[in-house]
Each structure stands twice: as structure tokens, then as C-alpha cells.
Design a protein around this motif. Sequence first.
Motif: not given
Length: 320
Positions: A215-229
Amino acid sequence: MSDRTATRRGALKGIGATVAAATGIATFSGSGAAQSPWTAVESPTGNTLHDVEYTDEGAYAVGGGGIVLERTPLGWQKIVDCGPTGNGNSLYGADVTDDGKRLWFVGSSGAIGEYDIESGVLTDHSAPMDVTNNFNDVSVTGRADEANVYVAGDSGKMYYSFENGASQTWEYVTPGSGSAINAVDFFDDRKGHIVDGNKSVFRTSDGATWDKTGLADANVNFYGVDSDGFDDVWISGGGGMIFHWNGVEWTPADTGDAGLRDIEVTDDDSDGLTVGGGGKVYDLDGKWNQQATPSGQNLKAVVRGSTDIAVGSGGTIVER
């Protein structure tokens, strides 16, 4: 949304309703709980709880020291101590087979366990390919004994077995730069998403090869993901940020400053929950709104059902 996702989540939510009605677990109120839809529940451990899931027999949580807790008519009880290897390796992630009959969990020093909900038998699948790195999360698809197992590694590798985690069936791939993979979620047998410590999101359509999608230019760490499609992905991250992919663009939402460790949203995006630092819980109802909770402990995971459950530091369990 795949048929697999709709069937499993719908079924387990219904199971949550049945179990919640049957248990009647006693709760107690904390400070400010009168204004909160959430209640604090007595926990049998002071260890941090890192994940929580519904099976066809009710809710289970996993955490520090290799413990596994079960939500029973008598309250939450410890059913596994010291993890699948007996060495007390902490458990960081859990998931359930599509039929709700097996609970898989992963953790430190290569720990991987498969717990048979009906028989109570725990099978140790630890250290696949002799790997003893920390595993942060797991996603499983398919039925018991026939599961595809996907394990997110702290070393930036995705480990996978298409044969129920049997020895000699494991393979691995490094999707990105080698940064820790923090979370994984699949919406179909071999289709899903991961997020890593390099602020990146990846997708797969075969369970083995991964392509970066943001994800471009998010500037934060990612911790969780919910993949529905492939056109419906939710990400939770640092700085109170939430990102939603609709197949065309990423839409950010800023909830505040608490790091959001987990997120779960309905397949039609009509309702959802995300949790994080300082006991923060946000509910999706058109937009994300904060809900008061009786705990100031950091929350690590959330699962939706007739009874919604969030768990976290110090053995915290809150329910709605």
C-alpha cells in the motif's frame, strides 16, 4: 465473496449464538462499563492472549506460554498448557478448518499445533522443514484432515502445506523484502492476502506465489488483515489507521492513535470490529465508531459472533 467464506463464517457465527445462549458465562463490570456494551469476563490466566476463534463447539483463545483456553458452560477454562511441543512456546495465531472441527495454532520457536475439537487430541506439527523461527499467524482452508495450512513467518517467509501439515509436504516462499509477515487470511482454498512489516500487502491465487497489491504511502505498520475477496480487503495498522480495498482503490480511515492489532468485517461490509492498544474497540456501522470497554489493557484479537469476543494482555477477555 466466496462460497467457502460465506458458509464457514455464517455457520460459526450461528454456532457462537448457540453456545452463548447455553453458557450464560458470568461477567463483571469494570469502570465505565455501564455505558459500554462490552463486559469483562473472568480469565483463567494472566498470560497475554494473542488470538481468539470460533469452532463448531464454541470459542477458543491462544496465548503466552502455549496455553489454549476454551469457553465452556462454567466459563473460560485452560485445556492446553505449554503448547504443542510441551516447551511452553507462546502461541500468536489461530484459525479453524472450514467444518469447524480442528483448531490450528502457531507461535514461537516454530510451534504448530492441530487440536481436534471433538476428541481433544493435540497433534504436533512444529518445526516444519526444521524451521524454528517464530510464526506470527496461520490461516487454514478446507475440512479437517484435508486442510491447506498457511503459516506467516517472522523471517518474512510464508510456509504452506496442501496436505494437512504432514511432514515432508511443507514448502515456503518469501513474498517481499524479508520483513516479518504479521497476518494472513484466506477467503478461498488458495486465495488470500498477507501483510508484512514493510507496510506491504500481498495476494495469492494459488497459495504459493504472491503479488504485491499495496500500500503506497501508508506510513504505518500493518498488523491485521481480513480477506473477503480480491476486491474486498481490510487492513488494520499503527496510528489507528484502517484501510479498505474495493478492487479499485484503497480508502483510509483514521480512528485515533492506538495501534489496531486485528480486524474482522462482515462479507457485505455492513458491520465490523477492530481492536488495539489501551482497550480500544471500534465498531463499523457506516463509519468506525469507538466503543467504551471495561479494560485498559492492550487488545490483540477479536472474533465476531452472537457473542463478540476480544482478548489481550494480562489474560484480558471482554465480550459483547
